[in-house]
Scaffold this active site. Structure first.
Site, PDB file in Angstrom:
ATOM      1  N   VAL A  44       0.818  -1.205   0.000  1.00 59.11           N
ATOM      2  CA  VAL A  44       0.000   0.000   0.000  1.00 59.11           C
ATOM      3  C   VAL A  44       0.855   1.260   0.000  1.00 59.11           C
ATOM      4  CG1 VAL A  44      -0.140   0.128   2.526  1.00 59.11           C
ATOM      5  CG2 VAL A  44      -2.013   1.052   1.139  1.00 59.11           C
ATOM      6  N   LYS A  45       2.107   1.161   0.431  1.00 62.06           N
ATOM      7  CA  LYS A  45       2.966   2.333   0.563  1.00 62.06           C
ATOM      8  C   LYS A  45       3.366   2.937  -0.778  1.00 62.06           C
ATOM      9  CE  LYS A  45       3.264   2.463   5.077  1.00 62.06           C
ATOM     10  NZ  LYS A  45       2.798   3.607   5.851  1.00 62.06           N
ATOM     11  N   ASP A  46       3.145   2.203  -1.875  1.00 63.37           N
ATOM     12  CA  ASP A  46       3.412   2.797  -3.190  1.00 63.37           C
ATOM     13  C   ASP A  46       2.592   4.067  -3.385  1.00 63.37           C
ATOM     14  OD1 ASP A  46       4.948   0.555  -3.591  1.00 63.37           O
ATOM     15  OD2 ASP A  46       3.870  -0.158  -5.355  1.00 63.37           O
ATOM     16  N   ALA A  49       4.150   6.935  -1.376  1.00 61.80           N
ATOM     17  CA  ALA A  49       5.460   7.278  -1.927  1.00 61.80           C
ATOM     18  C   ALA A  49       5.307   8.163  -3.164  1.00 61.80           C
ATOM     19  CB  ALA A  49       6.230   6.000  -2.269  1.00 61.80           C
TER      20      ALA A  49
END
Length: 454
Positions: A44-46, A49
């Site tokens: 999910v951090k894409d 970012a």
């Protein structure tokens, strides 16, 4: 250049988001997981970012060919590495030493510089992940992404994750569940879903039981990329500004064992290989999915492929006292039988008299774990030594020790850890030539065993 009639993204960055919902058909048919592990970087951090970098570019904080620096447990770093590669930036990532080796290998594969720093240090320590990242950014003239306090983090989920879920459920969602790390996902997506539903959607934060978000003592826990650890020497415990507590209706605490077993169950029953923080979130979702009209959406943030050396590896699970082994094998629990109530930890600053008084209140063993917290049972990650209170009592009676003495002079070095569910041969091999070892249950010291007992 691709032809106009070819169905393709212009770059990998266009593939971020748009993840599907998957119903847990076998485990909980009213629960749907938001499959964030299908993002290009595997988490999910894409989303955050990409949003943080684009925002920095718009504001002029990040120029062409610049250096990005971030402190992370790994996933945000991987997302930043993908964005950096595509947009021509350099990247330095600071990770705590408990980060899985798969994540550090992935970061290096993308060309990022990886700096490993101790995870179990006070916030004020120069080696703390966030402080180390800020120092490197200042020294090298880099842009610090700072996912913990960067408003572009929750904004990414308010603008993408929340609307996707609302559209995918046709507005029928009743509960939204997400783990709390930086707080960006639960805050951003949760805020959108509350607004879109007129306040009908309940937002649930999932949290390790020892994390301070859910009221825990802040001691170490086994689930990576979630929760809030607080070292006992931290003077000011600042929570991330990306976490908007007013959005969250309830924080559900989930133990390490339940988180890991839930992740393993998802792999074996649903064909979903996920990380343990996904296990935490799904375990929390199973507790709130009660009514026949409930439609629960839970964010599963990353893939289990980044944790094969941890949550799916008996050699990692065994010494921590988590379920391993084959049916019919004699385990440490079988050999030792029921354990007495575990002793709390002894801080190194305690006096001999305090240690003996505490031992009188908790009979059942002579070896006591020593570490920074005077609470128990202590995390094996924080235990730095052992105190033999039986031997100490004899020294006091002989006049060789005084009750006013600090225990530091009587503490021996660290002992090996043996998991309660390990096989007897494996435990005996780890004990080796050591005179004793800690017995560990779910990452916590639950007693000790002496050579000859195995």
């Amino acid at each position: 250049m691709a032809a106009d009639d070819i169905e393709a993204f212009d770059s990998v960055l266009d593939a971020i988001g748009g993840t599907p919902l998957i119903r847990l058909a076998r485990i909980a048919p009213r629960v749907y997981v938001k499959a964030e592990f299908l993002n290009p970087g595997g988490s999910v951090k894409d989303r955050a970012a990409l949003a943080m970098v684009l925002d920095a570019e718009r504001r002029g904080a990040l120029g062409p060919g610049g250096l990005i620096v971030e402190g992370t447990s790994g996933n945000t770093g991987i997302g930043l590495a993908i964005v950096a590669a595509q947009r021509g930036y350099r990247l330095t990532v600071v990770v705590p030493d408990k980060t899985s080796r798969e994540k550090t290998a992935i970061l290096r594969a993308y060309g990022a510089e990886v700096v490993v720093t101790p995870g179990a240090v006070p916030r004020e320590d120069p080696g703390h992940v966030r402080r180390a990242a800020a120092r490197i950014a200042a020294e090298r003239g880099g842009w610090l992404a700072d996912q913990y306090d960067n408003p572009a983090n929750p904004a990414a989920h308010r603008e993408t994750t929340g609307p996707e879920i609302w559209r995918q459920t046709r507005g029928r969602i009743t509960h939204f569940v997400a783990g709390i790390g930086t707080g960006g996902t639960v805050s951003g997506a949760g805020a959108y879903l509350k607004e879109a539903s007129g306040g009908r959607v309940r937002v649930i934060g999932a949290d390790p039981e020892h994390s301070v978000y859910s009221g825990g003592d802040g001691s170490p826990y086994l689930v990576e990329s979630i929760g809030h650890y607080r070292h006992p020497d931290t003077r000011e415990d600042l929570w991330p500004r990306s976490y908007h507590r007013d959005v969250v209706d309830h924080v559900e605490a989930v133990g390490d064992r339940e988180s890991i077993l839930t992740a393993q169950r998802l792999a074996r029953e649903e064909g979903l290989l996920l990380g343990a923080s996904a296990g935490t979130a799904v375990a929390a979702a199973l507790k709130v999915a009660a009514g026949p009209d409930d439609l629960v959406v839970v964010v599963v943030p990353d893939s289990g492929r980044s944790y094969l050396s941890k949550y799916y590896d008996d050699d990692w699970l065994g010494p921590l006292g988590l379920p391993v082994g084959q049916p019919g094998e004699a385990t440490v629990a079988d050999v030792l039988g029921p354990l007495p109530p575990p002793a709390p930890g002894l801080p190194l600053t305690a006096s001999v008299g305090e240690a003996l008084t505490l031992a009188d209140r908790h009979p059942g063993g002579t070896l006591w774990p020593v570490g920074p917290r005077a609470s128990g049972p202590p995390s094996v990650a924080e235990v730095t030594g052992a105190l033999d209170v039986g031997e100490l009592r004899l020294l006091v009676r002989a006049g060789a020790a005084r009750t006013a003495d600090p225990i530091a002079g009587y503490v021996t070095g660290p002992l090996p850890a043996i998991g309660i569910g390990e096989s007897r041969p494996a435990a005996a091999a780890r004990l080796g030539t050591h005179p004793a070892a800690w017995i560990v249950v779910d990452g916590r010291v639950a007693g000790s065993v002496h050579k000859g007992q195995l």
